[in-house]
Design a protein around this motif. Structure first.
Motif, mmCIF file in Angstrom:
data_model
loop_
_atom_site.group_PDB
_atom_site.id
_atom_site.type_symbol
_atom_site.label_atom_id
_atom_site.label_comp_id
_atom_site.label_asym_id
_atom_site.label_seq_id
_atom_site.Cartn_x
_atom_site.Cartn_y
_atom_site.Cartn_z
ATOM 1 N N VAL A 38 0.857 -1.182 0.000
ATOM 2 C CA VAL A 38 0.000 0.000 0.000
ATOM 3 C C VAL A 38 0.892 1.230 0.000
ATOM 4 O O VAL A 38 1.801 1.350 0.817
ATOM 5 N N PHE A 39 0.648 2.128 -0.922
ATOM 6 C CA PHE A 39 1.381 3.387 -1.025
ATOM 7 C C PHE A 39 0.367 4.486 -0.762
ATOM 8 O O PHE A 39 -0.540 4.701 -1.571
ATOM 9 N N SER A 40 0.466 5.173 0.388
ATOM 10 C CA SER A 40 -0.591 6.092 0.766
ATOM 11 C C SER A 40 -0.063 7.332 1.470
ATOM 12 O O SER A 40 0.255 7.286 2.661
ATOM 13 N N PRO A 41 0.024 8.455 0.760
ATOM 14 C CA PRO A 41 0.322 9.706 1.450
ATOM 15 C C PRO A 41 -0.810 10.051 2.429
ATOM 16 O O PRO A 41 -1.984 9.816 2.134
ATOM 17 N N PHE A 42 -0.448 10.554 3.585
ATOM 18 C CA PHE A 42 -1.422 10.963 4.602
ATOM 19 C C PHE A 42 -1.451 12.478 4.682
ATOM 20 O O PHE A 42 -0.481 13.151 4.313
ATOM 21 N N ASP A 43 -2.537 13.031 5.224
ATOM 22 C CA ASP A 43 -2.598 14.463 5.482
ATOM 23 C C ASP A 43 -1.458 14.859 6.411
ATOM 24 O O ASP A 43 -1.074 14.086 7.301
ATOM 25 N N ALA A 44 -0.932 16.049 6.233
ATOM 26 C CA ALA A 44 0.191 16.530 7.039
ATOM 27 C C ALA A 44 -0.139 16.558 8.531
ATOM 28 O O ALA A 44 0.752 16.423 9.362
ATOM 29 N N ASP A 45 -1.408 16.699 8.892
ATOM 30 C CA ASP A 45 -1.779 16.775 10.306
ATOM 31 C C ASP A 45 -2.366 15.465 10.846
ATOM 32 O O ASP A 45 -3.028 15.459 11.877
ATOM 33 N N THR A 46 -2.087 14.341 10.183
ATOM 34 C CA THR A 46 -2.614 13.063 10.649
ATOM 35 C C THR A 46 -2.142 12.754 12.069
ATOM 36 O O THR A 46 -1.043 13.159 12.463
ATOM 37 N N ASP A 47 -2.963 12.060 12.817
ATOM 38 C CA ASP A 47 -2.540 11.587 14.133
ATOM 39 C C ASP A 47 -2.349 10.069 14.121
ATOM 40 O O ASP A 47 -2.228 9.439 15.154
ATOM 41 N N TYR A 48 -2.288 9.481 12.922
ATOM 42 C CA TYR A 48 -2.125 8.031 12.791
ATOM 43 C C TYR A 48 -0.724 7.580 13.191
ATOM 44 O O TYR A 48 -0.525 6.461 13.622
ATOM 45 N N PHE A 49 0.269 8.458 13.027
ATOM 46 C CA PHE A 49 1.627 8.197 13.505
ATOM 47 C C PHE A 49 2.209 9.522 13.991
ATOM 48 O O PHE A 49 1.631 10.578 13.748
ATOM 49 N N PRO A 50 3.335 9.482 14.732
ATOM 50 C CA PRO A 50 3.847 10.684 15.401
ATOM 51 C C PRO A 50 4.042 11.890 14.473
ATOM 52 O O PRO A 50 4.535 11.751 13.353
ATOM 53 N N ALA A 51 3.680 13.053 14.973
ATOM 54 C CA ALA A 51 3.741 14.292 14.202
ATOM 55 C C ALA A 51 5.160 14.690 13.835
ATOM 56 O O ALA A 51 5.368 15.396 12.852
ATOM 57 N N ASP A 52 6.158 14.221 14.605
ATOM 58 C CA ASP A 52 7.538 14.598 14.310
ATOM 59 C C ASP A 52 8.189 13.676 13.286
ATOM 60 O O ASP A 52 9.372 13.814 12.980
ATOM 61 N N LYS A 53 7.432 12.743 12.728
ATOM 62 C CA LYS A 53 7.945 11.815 11.717
ATOM 63 C C LYS A 53 7.179 12.027 10.412
ATOM 64 O O LYS A 53 5.978 12.290 10.410
ATOM 65 N N THR A 54 7.894 11.885 9.298
ATOM 66 C CA THR A 54 7.250 12.093 8.001
ATOM 67 C C THR A 54 6.802 10.787 7.353
ATOM 68 O O THR A 54 6.198 10.804 6.290
#
Length: 120
Positions: free
Chosen positions: A50-66
């Motif tokens: 699965v190749f899936s860009p997420f919204d910049a403000d997602t809370d699915y993974f840590p905010a300090d990681k891209t």
């Protein structure tokens, strides 16, 4: 139409590249990147990627990681047991009907890793 065939590699910065490569090999079975012709690269089993860009403000993974890595596993329970026996914290265990089961770990540098056992 030309298209890519799959991932050829994932390259990222690390504070301790050698130590992190060892951790991934020891705990997840990912061979180090070859530096000579005698070294075997990591060869994945075929399956969904699965190749899936997420919204910049997602809370699915840590905010300090891209990014967050997601690895397919055949037996999530066995993988969780192996990781816990190595004192690796496992969290976010969940299931999505029709998609599969998930659990989350972090590598020594704090990168989130999602483990996914696809639904059969």
């Amino acid at each position: 139409m030309q298209k890519v065939q799959g991932f050829g590699g994932f390259f990222f910065r690390a504070k301790n590249p050698e130590g992190l490569a060892s951790w991934y090999q020891d705990h997840l079975g990912i061979n180090r990147a070859p530096t000579n012709m005698e070294m075997a690269p990591w060869v994945t089993e075929s399956g969904v990627t699965v190749f899936s860009p997420f919204d910049a403000d997602t809370d699915y993974f840590p905010a300090d990681k891209t990014f967050m890595l997601n690895f397919r596993v055949a037996d999530l329970d066995a993988m969780i047991a192996k990781l816990k026996s190595a004192d690796i914290e496992v969290s976010h265990e969940s299931e999505m009907e029709g998609i599969g089961r998930f659990a989350r770990i972090h590598d020594p540098e704090g990168n989130a890793i999602e483990l996914w056992e696809p639904a059969s």
